[in-house]
Design an enzyme around this catalytic site. Structure first.
Site, PDB file in Angstrom:
ATOM      1  N   ALA A  66       0.826  -1.228   0.000  1.00  0.00           N
ATOM      2  CA  ALA A  66       0.000   0.000   0.000  1.00  0.00           C
ATOM      3  C   ALA A  66       0.852   1.267   0.000  1.00  0.00           C
ATOM      4  O   ALA A  66       0.337   2.353   0.229  1.00  0.00           O
ATOM      5  CB  ALA A  66      -0.948  -0.015   1.199  1.00  0.00           C
ATOM      6  N   SER A 105      -5.037  -9.511 -12.629  1.00  0.00           N
ATOM      7  CA  SER A 105      -4.634  -8.662 -13.762  1.00  0.00           C
ATOM      8  C   SER A 105      -5.329  -9.122 -15.026  1.00  0.00           C
ATOM      9  O   SER A 105      -5.698 -10.301 -15.161  1.00  0.00           O
ATOM     10  CB  SER A 105      -3.123  -8.765 -13.977  1.00  0.00           C
ATOM     11  OG  SER A 105      -2.778  -8.173 -15.219  1.00  0.00           O
ATOM     12  N   TYR A 146       4.057 -13.703 -14.851  1.00  0.00           N
ATOM     13  CA  TYR A 146       3.040 -12.828 -14.250  1.00  0.00           C
ATOM     14  C   TYR A 146       1.632 -13.407 -14.488  1.00  0.00           C
ATOM     15  O   TYR A 146       0.828 -13.515 -13.560  1.00  0.00           O
ATOM     16  CB  TYR A 146       3.181 -11.449 -14.899  1.00  0.00           C
ATOM     17  CG  TYR A 146       2.330 -10.358 -14.320  1.00  0.00           C
ATOM     18  CD1 TYR A 146       2.613  -9.818 -13.064  1.00  0.00           C
ATOM     19  CD2 TYR A 146       1.255  -9.827 -15.031  1.00  0.00           C
ATOM     20  CE1 TYR A 146       1.840  -8.786 -12.544  1.00  0.00           C
ATOM     21  CE2 TYR A 146       0.485  -8.803 -14.519  1.00  0.00           C
ATOM     22  CZ  TYR A 146       0.778  -8.277 -13.273  1.00  0.00           C
ATOM     23  OH  TYR A 146       0.017  -7.263 -12.765  1.00  0.00           O
ATOM     24  N   ASN A 189      -2.802  -6.993  -2.511  1.00  0.00           N
ATOM     25  CA  ASN A 189      -2.489  -6.108  -3.631  1.00  0.00           C
ATOM     26  C   ASN A 189      -1.022  -6.157  -4.059  1.00  0.00           C
ATOM     27  O   ASN A 189      -0.713  -5.926  -5.222  1.00  0.00           O
ATOM     28  CB  ASN A 189      -2.871  -4.676  -3.238  1.00  0.00           C
ATOM     29  CG  ASN A 189      -2.342  -3.663  -4.235  1.00  0.00           C
ATOM     30  OD1 ASN A 189      -2.889  -3.509  -5.326  1.00  0.00           O
ATOM     31  ND2 ASN A 189      -1.243  -2.993  -3.889  1.00  0.00           N
TER      32      ASN A 189
END
Ligand code: NAP
Length: 246
Positions: free
Chosen positions: A12, A141, A154, A89
């Site tokens: 964050a 994503s 990824y 995240n």
């Protein structure tokens, strides 16, 4: 016991995670701002939260370290007595064609983007199961929805995350715990900051809404998924991508 709901947001200190932390503070959450390396940035996020009358704490630690993540969750439970929301995240993107990808690069991506969330989820579940409530949001994503050359490690990590989200929705539904993935498209952050100019132009043209996204576009959906209004939504992968994956 905190009177406010308590949210942990990993990664964050910058980018999307920063926008999420600020939005959740506005939504009256007590926000745990996890970061790994960017201490000054994380401190600025906490300052901004305090400026708007919100509450938060900082927690330094890599999501790749199981004991550290477990320690973070224990500290939060000791201090606030509950955990209402985990936002997984934190993430890394190491773009490279598979043929050029070394094993340690592959492993770093999987460790951060997939095994890290596994550790964090396992740690918060003890409290959430006891509470018989909780929300988990995984930052996936668009790379998990369609193939982007140079993003195999990824895409593997984010596709794994989507699979884990679907399975856990079913494993956790009896405990009142809801879990969803968000699949952002191209969001303007440090992660996308050093993409070559020609690639940026090409990407923008391929987005139906013809603009890159902002952290706030993603934070808006986090806010909704964390709210009572989203109490009938679990196990989903929801794109915030200007129509890119449509
Ligand atoms: P970013 O600007 O590069 O920020 C990454 C954040 O993750 C930083 O706060 C960083 O913290 C943290 N982080 C990295 N490794 C960590 C670790 N081992 N432990 C704890 N924190 C760690 O990235 P972003 O664009 O905001 O991306 C956030 C999430 O959205 C990622 O999961 C990413 O895959 C996903 N996403 C982004 C886009 C996009 O276009 N930007 C698109 C789709 C999905 P420190 O700096 O403190 O180390």
């Amino acid at each position: 016991m905190s009177e406010k709901k308590v949210a942990i947001v990993t990664g964050a200190s910058r980018g999307i995670g920063k926008a999420i932390a600020l939005r959740l503070a506005k939504d009256n959450f007590m926000v745990v701002i996890n970061y790994n390396k960017s201490r000054e940035d994380a401190e600025k996020v906490l300052e901004s939260i305090k400026e708007i009358g919100g509450e938060g704490i900082l927690f330094q630690g890599s999501v790749t370290d199981r004991d550290v993540m477990d320690g973070m969750v224990k500290e939060v439970v000791n201090q606030f007595g509950r955990i209402d929301l985990l936002v997984n995240n934190a993430g890394v993107l190491r773009p490279k064609y598979l043929m050029m990808t070394k094993l340690d690069e592959w492993e770093e991506t999987i460790a951060t983007n997939l095994t890290g969330p596994f550790y964090c989820i396992k740690s918060v579940l003890r409290s959430m199961i006891e509470q018989r409530s909780g929300r988990i949001i995984n930052m996936s994503s668009v790379a998990s929805l369609s193939g982007i050359p140079g993003q195999s490690s990824y895409a593997a990590s984010k596709s794994g995350m989507n699979g884990m989200t679907r399975v856990l929705a079913k494993e956790l539904s009896n405990y009142g715990i809801l879990i969803n993935s968000i699949a952002p498209g191209f969001i303007e952050t440090d992660m996308t900051g050093d993409f070559p100019e020609t690639a940026l132009k090409e990407y923008k043209n391929s987005i139906p809404l013809k603009r890159f996204g902002h952290g706030e576009d993603v934070a808006n959906l986090v806010s909704f998924l964390a709210s009572e209004q989203a109490s009938y939504i679990t196990g989903q992968v929801i794109a915030v991508d200007g129509g890119l994956s449509a």
